[in-house]
Design an enzyme around this catalytic site. Structure first.
Site, PDB file in Angstrom:
ATOM      1  N   LYS A 195       0.910  -1.133  -0.129  1.00 46.52           N
ATOM      2  CA  LYS A 195       0.136  -0.093  -0.095  1.00 46.52           C
ATOM      3  C   LYS A 195       0.917   1.130  -0.036  1.00 46.52           C
ATOM      4  O   LYS A 195       1.659   1.465   0.966  1.00 46.52           O
ATOM      5  CB  LYS A 195      -1.025  -0.035   1.305  1.00 46.52           C
ATOM      6  N   LYS A 248      -2.077  -1.488  -3.667  1.00 44.82           N
ATOM      7  CA  LYS A 248      -3.058  -0.510  -3.622  1.00 44.82           C
ATOM      8  C   LYS A 248      -2.288   0.906  -3.760  1.00 44.82           C
ATOM      9  O   LYS A 248      -1.335   0.819  -2.947  1.00 44.82           O
ATOM     10  CB  LYS A 248      -3.851  -0.519  -2.545  1.00 44.82           C
TER      11      LYS A 248
END
Length: 325
Positions: A195, A248
């Site tokens: 992330k 992400k």
């Protein structure tokens, strides 16, 4: 064979032929649809920066879940907006917290729908960070204690999969241990393993009311310049017991998605994040691009890069478009 014996255009001559030789297939089964759940009754409040996405009360979330499942989308992921915020996010692991209420209601109404829960502190804390803060610093290990409580409360409510998103060191091992210790060995863990500290999260922070009150998240989310580090992060989560990995954001990190796919054989998810959604929506509303064409092209890119699953706010529209052919 050289031209003219070899003509690449032969297999592109018609729509049916192109479909027959298509290398990457996109289907509603690939999608996970995010839901933002709030307290109240009959609440369906559109998010200003995300046209077509809503803050939903539990009753409205149930209706949305039923529609989603009817479209062939197999899963939702829940984000909760609490009634009150505090330094550690007490509602995050309260039996009657908003996510816990939503899990029970959705599983009762649509038992076959897979319910995934985002596990993080940022929506629930008054400072908006993903960590417990002690003496002005992010306390990693104190945060782990809270995450253990959160996942057990979600599993008790009926969640099928928990998805820790805070980039807290050791979070997967802690969560797996907490679930197993409390008898939830069959509850899956989808790790936001990779992330990045991205500028594409802006609309989500409005949707989830999760903007940090001070500072930023660069000390715990990944530097966008780093790709090799992504493999180290993913490897640690595999070793700690993750069932599914995630990258992400998705679109600016297709190269990272491909690297993770090639390095690990676990199911892999990509998050088509709020900023990516909002850019397409804004351009489409201004008549600057063909929304259907661009969305399906984008989602296909995630699959082509190696994603098995795609978390996307376009899921409902994309499922309808795929049905139409």
């Amino acid at each position: 064979m050289p031209f003219p014996a070899q003509r690449m255009r032969r297999l592109r001559a018609g729509a049916t032929l192109r479909r027959m030789v298509r290398e990457t297939q996109l289907a509603p089964d690939d999608f996970i649809y995010p839901l933002f759940v709030v307290h109240g009754q009959g609440v369906r409040r559109e998010i200003g920066s995300m046209p077509g996405v809503f803050n939903l009360s539990v009753d409205e979330a149930v209706a949305e879940a039923q529609e989603v499942y009817g479209l062939g989308i197999p899963a939702v992921i829940l984000f909760g907006l609490p009634q009150h915020k505090d330094p550690i996010g007490l509602e995050n692991f309260a039996p009657e917290g908003i996510v816990q209420q939503a899990i029970r209601a959705i599983k009762k109404a649509v038992p076959e729908l897979v319910v995934i829960t985002d596990v993080c502190l940022c929506e629930y804390t008054d400072h908006g960070h993903c960590f417990v803060i002690r003496e002005g610093r992010f306390d990693n290990d104190a945060t782990l204690e809270i995450l253990g409580k959160v996942v057990v409360s979600h599993a008790q409510a009926g969640a099928d999969i928990v998805a820790p998103s805070g980039m807290v060191d050791g979070m997967i091992a802690t969560i797996r241990s907490a679930l197993d210790r409390e008898g939830f060995s069959m509850t899956g863990v989808m790790s936001y393993a990779v992330k990045y500290a991205s500028g594409f999260y802006g609309p989500f922070r409005e949707a989830a009311d999760s903007a940090p009150a001070f500072g930023d998240r660069h000390s715990y989310q990944m530097d966008p310049a780093n790709a090799r580090e992504a493999l180290r992060e993913a490897r640690l989560d595999v070793e700690e017991g993750a069932d599914v990995l995630m990258v992400k954001p998705g679109l600016p990190y297709l190269d990272v998605l491909r690297r993770v796919r090639e390095a690990f054989d676990l199911p892999l998810a990509a998050y088509n994040v709020s900023g990516e959604y909002s850019m397409v929506k804004a351009a489409a509303l201004n008549g600057w691009l063909d929304e259907r064409r661009v969305v399906l092209e984008t989602l296909t890119a995630f699959k082509r890069a190696g994603a098995d699953l795609i978390l996307t706010y376009h899921a409902k529209d994309a499922a309808c478009w795929l049905r139409e052919g």
